[in-house]
Design a protein around this motif. Sequence first.
Motif, PDB file in Angstrom:
ATOM      1  N   TYR A   1      28.216 -73.604 -33.010  1.00  0.00           N
ATOM      2  CA  TYR A   1      28.073 -72.423 -33.865  1.00  0.00           C
ATOM      3  C   TYR A   1      29.245 -71.487 -33.599  1.00  0.00           C
TER       4      TYR A   1
ATOM      5  N   ASP B   1      30.629 -67.351 -35.050  1.00  0.00           N
ATOM      6  CA  ASP B   1      30.724 -66.214 -35.959  1.00  0.00           C
ATOM      7  C   ASP B   1      31.835 -65.303 -35.435  1.00  0.00           C
TER       8      ASP B   1
ATOM      9  N   GLU C   1      31.809 -62.855 -33.378  1.00  0.00           N
ATOM     10  CA  GLU C   1      31.688 -62.395 -31.991  1.00  0.00           C
ATOM     11  C   GLU C   1      31.251 -63.461 -30.998  1.00  0.00           C
ATOM     12  N   ILE C   2      30.691 -64.560 -31.480  1.00  0.00           N
ATOM     13  CA  ILE C   2      30.043 -65.546 -30.607  1.00  0.00           C
ATOM     14  C   ILE C   2      30.584 -66.940 -30.907  1.00  0.00           C
TER      15      ILE C   2
ATOM     16  N   GLY D   1      24.107 -54.924 -28.017  1.00  0.00           N
ATOM     17  CA  GLY D   1      23.936 -55.562 -29.321  1.00  0.00           C
ATOM     18  C   GLY D   1      24.390 -57.009 -29.315  1.00  0.00           C
ATOM     19  N   LEU D   2      25.542 -57.257 -28.720  1.00  0.00           N
ATOM     20  CA  LEU D   2      26.081 -58.611 -28.639  1.00  0.00           C
ATOM     21  C   LEU D   2      25.147 -59.531 -27.861  1.00  0.00           C
TER      22      LEU D   2
ATOM     23  N   GLY E   1      21.980 -59.111 -27.280  1.00  0.00           N
ATOM     24  CA  GLY E   1      20.745 -59.265 -28.044  1.00  0.00           C
ATOM     25  C   GLY E   1      20.887 -60.311 -29.137  1.00  0.00           C
ATOM     26  N   ARG E   2      22.019 -60.299 -29.821  1.00  0.00           N
ATOM     27  CA  ARG E   2      22.275 -61.301 -30.852  1.00  0.00           C
ATOM     28  C   ARG E   2      22.337 -62.704 -30.246  1.00  0.00           C
ATOM     29  N   MET E   3      22.970 -62.818 -29.078  1.00  0.00           N
ATOM     30  CA  MET E   3      23.069 -64.129 -28.434  1.00  0.00           C
ATOM     31  C   MET E   3      21.683 -64.646 -28.059  1.00  0.00           C
TER      32      MET E   3
ATOM     33  N   ALA F   1      18.810 -63.824 -29.415  1.00  0.00           N
ATOM     34  CA  ALA F   1      18.043 -64.114 -30.623  1.00  0.00           C
ATOM     35  C   ALA F   1      18.531 -65.386 -31.325  1.00  0.00           C
ATOM     36  N   LEU F   2      19.789 -65.730 -31.159  1.00  0.00           N
ATOM     37  CA  LEU F   2      20.376 -66.919 -31.765  1.00  0.00           C
ATOM     38  C   LEU F   2      19.949 -68.200 -31.040  1.00  0.00           C
TER      39      LEU F   2
END
Length: 124
Positions: free
Chosen positions: A28, A30, A32-33, A67-68, A70-72, A74-75
């Motif tokens: 994957y 995006d 930022e990740i 935020g970063l 948290g996104r990681m 949740a992904l």
Amino acid sequence: MSQPPAHASDNCIFCKIAAGQTPSRKVYEDDEIFVFHDIQPWAPVHFLMIPKMHVASMAQVGPEHAGLLGRMMALAPGLAAEQGCNPYPEGGFRMVINTGAEGGQEVHHLHIHVIGGPRPWLKG
């Protein structure tokens, strides 16, 4: 191949992977990740999630990274399922973040191991 962002570390293997300068098996990506398969997997499913921004470890994480991270987090469940982890509650996966030498960190770029699949696993 693209150049690493200005905030990348020139000698960091994970910065080079995220920039496409070092080959990897991408899961994957995006803005930022970047997520890729571990080259020495411990289990049937084993991939690493990294921020593209160079952060050496959890010891350097501050409120600006919430935020970063948290996104990681949740992904991870969706990617784990896509990569072959069996569904909760019988299945599942493990997320591991090693920090510093005493924490077992070998590459000094923040990374989350996502590990799963049928047991027994090689480690853990």
